[in-house]
Design a protein around this motif. Structure first.
Motif, mmCIF file in Angstrom:
data_model
loop_
_atom_site.group_PDB
_atom_site.id
_atom_site.type_symbol
_atom_site.label_atom_id
_atom_site.label_comp_id
_atom_site.label_asym_id
_atom_site.label_seq_id
_atom_site.Cartn_x
_atom_site.Cartn_y
_atom_site.Cartn_z
ATOM 1 N N GLN A 1 50.689 21.541 26.075
ATOM 2 C CA GLN A 1 49.301 21.102 26.036
ATOM 3 C C GLN A 1 48.934 20.660 24.615
ATOM 4 O OE1 GLN A 1 46.616 21.334 28.694
ATOM 5 N NE2 GLN A 1 48.567 21.070 29.771
ATOM 6 N N PRO A 2 48.180 19.575 24.484
ATOM 7 C CA PRO A 2 47.751 19.132 23.149
ATOM 8 C C PRO A 2 46.780 20.129 22.533
ATOM 9 C CG PRO A 2 46.643 17.877 24.852
ATOM 10 C CD PRO A 2 47.683 18.683 25.543
ATOM 11 N N HIS A 3 46.715 20.111 21.225
ATOM 12 C CA HIS A 3 45.800 20.984 20.480
ATOM 13 C C HIS A 3 44.562 20.179 20.095
ATOM 14 C CE1 HIS A 3 44.223 23.829 17.586
ATOM 15 N NE2 HIS A 3 44.230 22.880 16.665
ATOM 16 N N VAL A 4 43.400 20.746 20.369
ATOM 17 C CA VAL A 4 42.141 20.080 20.045
ATOM 18 C C VAL A 4 41.529 20.731 18.815
ATOM 19 C CG1 VAL A 4 39.831 19.493 20.852
ATOM 20 C CG2 VAL A 4 41.754 19.497 22.465
ATOM 21 N N GLY A 5 41.212 19.909 17.816
ATOM 22 C CA GLY A 5 40.607 20.437 16.601
ATOM 23 C C GLY A 5 40.187 19.328 15.665
ATOM 24 N N SER A 6 39.119 19.569 14.902
ATOM 25 C CA SER A 6 38.613 18.609 13.914
ATOM 26 C C SER A 6 38.303 17.256 14.543
ATOM 27 C CB SER A 6 39.638 18.429 12.774
ATOM 28 O OG SER A 6 39.904 19.668 12.151
ATOM 29 N N GLY A 7 37.766 17.286 15.769
ATOM 30 C CA GLY A 7 37.378 16.055 16.426
ATOM 31 C C GLY A 7 38.530 15.216 16.940
ATOM 32 N N GLY B 1 52.931 14.791 17.455
ATOM 33 C CA GLY B 1 52.325 14.766 16.134
ATOM 34 C C GLY B 1 51.253 13.728 15.955
ATOM 35 N N LYS B 2 51.016 12.902 16.960
ATOM 36 C CA LYS B 2 49.987 11.874 16.875
ATOM 37 C C LYS B 2 48.651 12.430 17.371
ATOM 38 C CE LYS B 2 52.820 8.575 15.582
ATOM 39 N NZ LYS B 2 54.108 9.280 15.672
ATOM 40 N N GLY B 3 47.564 11.887 16.832
ATOM 41 C CA GLY B 3 46.240 12.347 17.221
ATOM 42 C C GLY B 3 45.400 11.230 17.812
ATOM 43 N N THR B 4 44.491 11.605 18.711
ATOM 44 C CA THR B 4 43.539 10.649 19.268
ATOM 45 C C THR B 4 42.152 11.269 19.211
ATOM 46 O OG1 THR B 4 43.926 11.503 21.518
ATOM 47 C CG2 THR B 4 45.193 9.576 20.847
ATOM 48 N N ASP B 5 41.136 10.430 19.281
ATOM 49 C CA ASP B 5 39.757 10.897 19.291
ATOM 50 C C ASP B 5 39.558 11.826 20.481
ATOM 51 O OD1 ASP B 5 36.922 11.085 19.749
ATOM 52 O OD2 ASP B 5 36.664 9.326 18.479
ATOM 53 N N THR B 6 39.004 13.025 20.224
ATOM 54 C CA THR B 6 38.820 14.018 21.278
ATOM 55 C C THR B 6 37.968 13.485 22.416
ATOM 56 O OG1 THR B 6 39.042 15.818 19.672
ATOM 57 C CG2 THR B 6 38.001 16.347 21.777
ATOM 58 N N GLY B 7 37.072 12.581 22.127
ATOM 59 C CA GLY B 7 36.194 12.061 23.164
ATOM 60 C C GLY B 7 36.848 11.033 24.071
ATOM 61 N N THR B 8 38.090 10.661 23.777
ATOM 62 C CA THR B 8 38.779 9.655 24.582
ATOM 63 C C THR B 8 39.604 10.343 25.656
ATOM 64 O OG1 THR B 8 38.925 8.213 22.656
ATOM 65 C CG2 THR B 8 40.337 7.684 24.530
ATOM 66 N N SER B 9 39.111 10.317 26.894
ATOM 67 C CA SER B 9 39.829 10.953 27.997
ATOM 68 C C SER B 9 41.133 10.217 28.271
ATOM 69 C CB SER B 9 38.959 10.952 29.256
ATOM 70 O OG SER B 9 39.650 11.508 30.351
ATOM 71 N N GLY B 10 42.208 10.984 28.335
ATOM 72 C CA GLY B 10 43.495 10.378 28.646
ATOM 73 C C GLY B 10 44.065 9.556 27.522
ATOM 74 N N GLY B 11 43.565 9.755 26.290
ATOM 75 C CA GLY B 11 44.003 8.909 25.192
ATOM 76 C C GLY B 11 45.263 9.379 24.522
ATOM 77 N N TYR C 1 53.961 9.681 23.260
ATOM 78 C CA TYR C 1 53.903 10.938 24.004
ATOM 79 C C TYR C 1 54.182 10.680 25.483
ATOM 80 C CZ TYR C 1 52.220 15.306 26.012
ATOM 81 O OH TYR C 1 52.136 16.479 26.713
ATOM 82 N N LEU C 2 53.675 9.578 26.009
ATOM 83 C CA LEU C 2 53.931 9.240 27.405
ATOM 84 C C LEU C 2 55.427 9.071 27.655
ATOM 85 C CD1 LEU C 2 51.061 6.688 28.167
ATOM 86 C CD2 LEU C 2 51.128 9.141 28.665
ATOM 87 N N ASP C 3 56.155 8.656 26.622
ATOM 88 C CA ASP C 3 57.600 8.510 26.753
ATOM 89 C C ASP C 3 58.292 9.845 26.987
ATOM 90 O OD1 ASP C 3 57.335 5.824 26.361
ATOM 91 O OD2 ASP C 3 57.921 5.854 24.249
ATOM 92 N N ASP D 1 39.609 26.017 36.642
ATOM 93 C CA ASP D 1 38.665 26.225 35.545
ATOM 94 C C ASP D 1 39.323 26.048 34.188
ATOM 95 O OD1 ASP D 1 36.659 26.732 37.364
ATOM 96 O OD2 ASP D 1 36.922 28.907 37.314
ATOM 97 N N ALA D 2 40.630 26.289 34.101
ATOM 98 C CA ALA D 2 41.347 26.100 32.827
ATOM 99 C C ALA D 2 41.346 24.636 32.407
ATOM 100 C CB ALA D 2 42.776 26.609 32.965
ATOM 101 N N ASN D 3 41.190 23.734 33.369
ATOM 102 C CA ASN D 3 41.092 22.293 33.108
ATOM 103 C C ASN D 3 42.197 21.801 32.165
ATOM 104 O OD1 ASN D 3 39.942 19.747 33.419
ATOM 105 N ND2 ASN D 3 38.520 20.021 31.705
ATOM 106 N N PRO D 4 43.461 22.023 32.533
ATOM 107 C CA PRO D 4 44.549 21.605 31.639
ATOM 108 C C PRO D 4 44.713 20.085 31.617
ATOM 109 C CG PRO D 4 45.426 22.283 33.751
ATOM 110 C CD PRO D 4 43.959 22.589 33.794
ATOM 111 N N TRP D 5 45.420 19.606 30.601
ATOM 112 C CA TRP D 5 45.865 18.220 30.607
ATOM 113 C C TRP D 5 47.005 18.119 31.618
ATOM 114 C CZ3 TRP D 5 43.750 14.157 27.881
ATOM 115 C CH2 TRP D 5 42.811 14.500 26.892
ATOM 116 N N VAL D 6 46.989 17.062 32.407
ATOM 117 C CA VAL D 6 48.003 16.888 33.446
ATOM 118 C C VAL D 6 48.634 15.508 33.350
ATOM 119 C CG1 VAL D 6 46.958 18.523 35.072
ATOM 120 C CG2 VAL D 6 46.225 16.120 35.102
#
Length: 210
Positions: free
Chosen positions: A31-37, A44-54, A59-61, A192-197
């Motif tokens: 599961q990705p780690h969410v922090g600092s927006g 190791g890559k980051g995306t804007d937390t507000g971007t669903s599925g971003g 990583y998709l590879d 309720d855990a609402n994981p990334w899938v």
């Protein structure tokens, strides 16, 4: 092209055979780690937390369920005609529990004169040669479990008009029907855990597979 085994329950096998199921959701083990927006992915890559599925493309590879063009061969609960007197071979008849869901005695059969019920083998033990369903991966993405749309819930093979869970009344909300299905598969609190899938879109391959 890779061929990847994948497990399905009897109800989902029936949905696959009817071409009512064209997507599957599987929990991302990492599961990705969410922090600092930002949402930080395992690569190791980051995306804007507000971007669903971003998720970054790299990583998709890493998706364990393949990439577009890869294929899934379906494992389901089964038995073969050599049982119990011999091992499975590719020339014996194969029986699938999903085909017996409408049996008036239930999918496990009527008690025989010998006092034995029909005995099935778990899907995890199905060999490639016994599989009858092949799926071609069309698209892979990631999103939060609860972000599923009504259209995608239908694509998961959940028919709101035919969804009955644990003896409860018929469910008329297709997203709720999928939520109940998810809970039945993964346990209380899993929704309720609402994981990334991983969201894998596919088509059933109907031509002869060599």
């Amino acid at each position: 092209m890779k061929e990847i085994p994948i497990l399905y329950t009897g109800a989902m096998v029936r949905a696959l055979l009817a071409d009512d199921k064209t997507q599957t959701r599987r929990t991302c083990k990492l599961q990705p780690h969410v922090g600092s927006g930002m949402t930080w992915w395992p690569d190791g890559k980051g995306t804007d937390t507000g971007t669903s599925g971003g998720a970054p493309g790299c990583y998709l590879d890493l998706c364990p369920f393949g990439q577009p063009g890869d294929r899934h061969w379906v494992r389901e609960t089964w038995q073969h005609s050599n049982w119990p007197h011999g091992p499975f071979d590719e020339d014996c008849d194969i029986f699938y529990r999903a085909d017996y869901m409408d049996d008036p005695h239930g999918p496990d059969g009527e008690l025989s004169p010998e006092g034995k019920y029909r005995t099935w083998r778990p899907s995890i033990h199905m060999p490639r040669a016994a599989s009858r369903i092949m799926l071609e991966v069309m698209n892979v993405r990631v999103e939060r479990l609860q972000d599923i749309s009504e259209a995608d819930a239908f694509a998961e093979g959940v028919s709101a008009l035919n969804s009955r869970h644990a003896g409860a009344a018929y469910v008329t909300d297709v997203r709720l029907a999928y939520e109940l299905l998810w809970k039945s598969l993964y346990g209380a609190g899993s929704w309720d855990a609402n994981p990334w899938v991983w969201v894998v879109k596919f088509r059933r391959v109907t031509e002869q597979v060599q």
